[in-house]
Motif scaffolding. Structure first.
Motif, mmCIF file in Angstrom:
data_model
loop_
_atom_site.group_PDB
_atom_site.id
_atom_site.type_symbol
_atom_site.label_atom_id
_atom_site.label_comp_id
_atom_site.label_asym_id
_atom_site.label_seq_id
_atom_site.Cartn_x
_atom_site.Cartn_y
_atom_site.Cartn_z
ATOM 1 N N MET A 141 29.537 56.447 37.727
ATOM 2 C CA MET A 141 29.929 55.722 36.540
ATOM 3 C C MET A 141 31.312 55.642 36.126
ATOM 4 S SD MET A 141 27.068 57.122 33.755
ATOM 5 C CE MET A 141 28.131 56.339 32.238
ATOM 6 N N ASP A 142 32.223 56.880 36.413
ATOM 7 C CA ASP A 142 33.628 56.739 36.455
ATOM 8 C C ASP A 142 33.924 55.660 37.490
ATOM 9 O OD1 ASP A 142 33.679 58.327 34.417
ATOM 10 O OD2 ASP A 142 34.548 60.233 35.412
ATOM 11 N N CYS A 143 33.741 55.803 38.763
ATOM 12 C CA CYS A 143 34.169 54.975 39.637
ATOM 13 C C CYS A 143 33.949 53.440 39.365
ATOM 14 C CB CYS A 143 33.706 55.174 41.024
ATOM 15 S SG CYS A 143 34.286 56.627 41.925
ATOM 16 N N ALA A 144 32.924 53.330 38.827
ATOM 17 C CA ALA A 144 32.477 51.730 38.446
ATOM 18 C C ALA A 144 33.485 51.406 37.317
ATOM 19 C CB ALA A 144 31.111 51.635 37.979
ATOM 20 N N GLN A 145 33.875 52.196 36.274
ATOM 21 C CA GLN A 145 34.794 52.169 35.306
ATOM 22 C C GLN A 145 36.215 51.782 35.861
ATOM 23 O OE1 GLN A 145 35.820 55.069 32.364
ATOM 24 N NE2 GLN A 145 34.769 53.710 30.692
ATOM 25 N N ILE A 146 36.501 52.741 36.835
ATOM 26 C CA ILE A 146 37.946 52.445 37.580
ATOM 27 C C ILE A 146 37.889 51.166 38.039
ATOM 28 C CG2 ILE A 146 39.366 53.299 39.317
ATOM 29 C CD1 ILE A 146 38.404 56.040 38.687
ATOM 30 N N LYS A 147 36.939 50.744 38.583
ATOM 31 C CA LYS A 147 36.777 49.657 39.565
ATOM 32 C C LYS A 147 37.266 48.277 38.475
ATOM 33 C CE LYS A 147 34.395 46.900 43.216
ATOM 34 N NZ LYS A 147 33.338 47.066 44.045
ATOM 35 N N ARG A 148 36.274 48.341 37.624
ATOM 36 C CA ARG A 148 36.470 47.408 36.392
ATOM 37 C C ARG A 148 37.872 47.303 36.205
ATOM 38 N NH1 ARG A 148 31.840 49.650 33.832
ATOM 39 N NH2 ARG A 148 33.045 50.059 32.214
ATOM 40 N N CYS A 149 38.612 48.179 35.841
ATOM 41 C CA CYS A 149 40.068 48.228 35.205
ATOM 42 C C CYS A 149 40.983 47.469 36.235
ATOM 43 C CB CYS A 149 40.416 49.598 34.896
ATOM 44 S SG CYS A 149 39.594 50.400 33.151
ATOM 45 N N ILE A 150 40.732 48.082 37.537
ATOM 46 C CA ILE A 150 41.546 47.388 38.483
ATOM 47 C C ILE A 150 41.327 46.131 38.848
ATOM 48 C CG2 ILE A 150 41.875 47.544 40.963
ATOM 49 C CD1 ILE A 150 41.242 50.481 41.142
ATOM 50 N N ASN A 151 39.974 45.439 38.397
ATOM 51 C CA ASN A 151 39.827 44.084 38.743
ATOM 52 C C ASN A 151 40.545 43.423 37.686
ATOM 53 O OD1 ASN A 151 38.360 43.595 41.218
ATOM 54 N ND2 ASN A 151 36.634 44.783 40.321
ATOM 55 N N ALA A 152 40.468 43.754 36.354
ATOM 56 C CA ALA A 152 40.911 43.220 35.026
ATOM 57 C C ALA A 152 42.511 43.448 35.398
ATOM 58 C CB ALA A 152 40.662 44.060 34.021
ATOM 59 N N GLY A 153 42.912 44.548 35.898
ATOM 60 C CA GLY A 153 44.436 44.556 36.032
ATOM 61 C C GLY A 153 44.975 43.338 36.928
ATOM 62 N N LEU A 154 44.226 43.382 38.146
ATOM 63 C CA LEU A 154 44.617 42.156 39.160
ATOM 64 C C LEU A 154 44.555 40.753 38.489
ATOM 65 C CD1 LEU A 154 42.780 43.580 42.342
ATOM 66 C CD2 LEU A 154 45.055 43.486 41.878
ATOM 67 N N ILE A 155 43.656 40.557 37.671
ATOM 68 C CA ILE A 155 43.508 39.344 37.013
ATOM 69 C C ILE A 155 44.620 39.090 36.152
ATOM 70 C CG2 ILE A 155 42.164 37.820 35.085
ATOM 71 C CD1 ILE A 155 39.608 39.071 36.544
ATOM 72 N N CYS A 156 45.191 40.319 35.454
ATOM 73 C CA CYS A 156 46.208 40.171 34.596
ATOM 74 C C CYS A 156 47.524 39.778 35.425
ATOM 75 C CB CYS A 156 46.415 41.328 33.966
ATOM 76 S SG CYS A 156 45.272 41.730 32.616
ATOM 77 N N VAL A 157 47.661 40.167 36.708
ATOM 78 C CA VAL A 157 48.889 40.049 37.334
ATOM 79 C C VAL A 157 48.861 38.663 38.278
ATOM 80 C CG1 VAL A 157 49.640 42.308 37.131
ATOM 81 C CG2 VAL A 157 48.244 41.680 39.133
ATOM 82 N N ASN A 158 47.713 37.853 38.232
ATOM 83 C CA ASN A 158 47.704 36.622 38.863
ATOM 84 C C ASN A 158 49.088 35.661 38.469
ATOM 85 O OD1 ASN A 158 46.953 33.771 39.646
ATOM 86 N ND2 ASN A 158 45.007 34.717 39.770
ATOM 87 N N PRO A 159 49.639 35.257 39.566
ATOM 88 C CA PRO A 159 50.964 34.804 39.689
ATOM 89 C C PRO A 159 50.836 33.219 38.648
ATOM 90 C CG PRO A 159 50.135 34.696 41.871
ATOM 91 C CD PRO A 159 49.333 35.629 41.007
ATOM 92 N N ASP A 160 49.531 32.914 38.593
ATOM 93 C CA ASP A 160 49.101 31.604 37.978
ATOM 94 C C ASP A 160 49.001 31.974 36.407
ATOM 95 O OD1 ASP A 160 48.143 29.293 36.808
ATOM 96 O OD2 ASP A 160 46.953 28.876 38.628
ATOM 97 N N ARG A 161 49.649 31.589 35.650
ATOM 98 C CA ARG A 161 49.486 32.201 34.409
ATOM 99 C C ARG A 161 48.017 31.550 33.504
ATOM 100 N NH1 ARG A 161 51.255 28.431 30.603
ATOM 101 N NH2 ARG A 161 52.758 26.690 31.281
#
Length: 208
Positions: A160-180
């Motif tokens: 459950m924690d790893c799934a939560q960590i993965k969601r946060c990382i994926n969300a972070g990667l979307i946030c730093v997309n060079p295309d705003r």
């Protein structure tokens, strides 16, 4: 109160068991998201912070984050504007501001993504900077956290924690997309982190 950046000194290496646990870090990520949502969407006059970084986030005695320092902020406008001056802090600034002087609320989304990476991994690197693919970046980060969680006494559900960590990382990667245009609004990012919104990994940040 103390600054979020001070907390980072305690957890500079994510593979060490000392420092802030995952639950605390998740609550900090979520709390910053709520604060940014209040600025962008719940105020009568929306605010673009323009200098979102750990040094401008205070943690109270319960480690609840508070966004501070609005010296560079823009009030009451979330539409696209242009400026010839480069405002913000290098490392947390989106490429469209660095190279084009474009100001939108998506600048704060980018900064939030960098902060998410820093809270999870202990550094500001992400695939576009680290020279790895998103999949490799996620798996390496997850493996480090698995090692930490497995060593934690009385730890609950690893998966459950790893799934939560993965969601946060994926969300972070979307946030730093060079295309705003591919960075969602903050309310959507919060739902991704919480698991109530699906994450389209195609919008994530990949090495060209």
């Amino acid at each position: 109160m103390y600054h979020l950046s001070n907390a980072f000194h305690l957890v500079a290496n994510v593979d060490e068991s000392s420092g802030l646990n995952w639950s605390t870090r998740y609550n900090i990520i979520e709390g910053i998201g709520y604060g940014l949502c209040h600025l962008h969407e719940q105020n009568d006059k929306p605010i673009i912070h323009l200098d979102l970084k750990p040094a401008n986030i205070l943690l109270d005695d319960n480690l609840v984050p508070k966004i501070t320092d609005f010296g560079l902020s823009r009030l009451g406008q979330l539409q696209t504007i242009c400026t010839s001056s480069c405002v913000g802090t290098f490392g947390y600034m989106a490429p469209e501001l660095l190279y084009g002087g474009t100001i939108t609320s998506k600048l704060d989304i980018f900064s939030f993504g960098v902060i998410i990476m820093e809270i999870i991994t202990g550094h500001r690197d992400y695939p576009g900077l680290a020279g790895t693919s998103s999949d490799e970046f996620i798996e390496l980060s997850l493996q480090k956290w698995r090692n930490v969680l497995q060593r934690s006494p009385g730890h609950g559900s690893l998966e459950m924690d790893c799934a939560q960590i993965k969601r946060c990382i994926n969300a972070g990667l979307i946030c730093v997309n060079p295309d705003r245009t591919k960075r969602p609004p903050i309310a959507e990012i919060i739902r991704m982190i919480q698991g109530s919104e699906s994450i389209d990994c195609e919008t994530g940040n990949e090495v060209p």
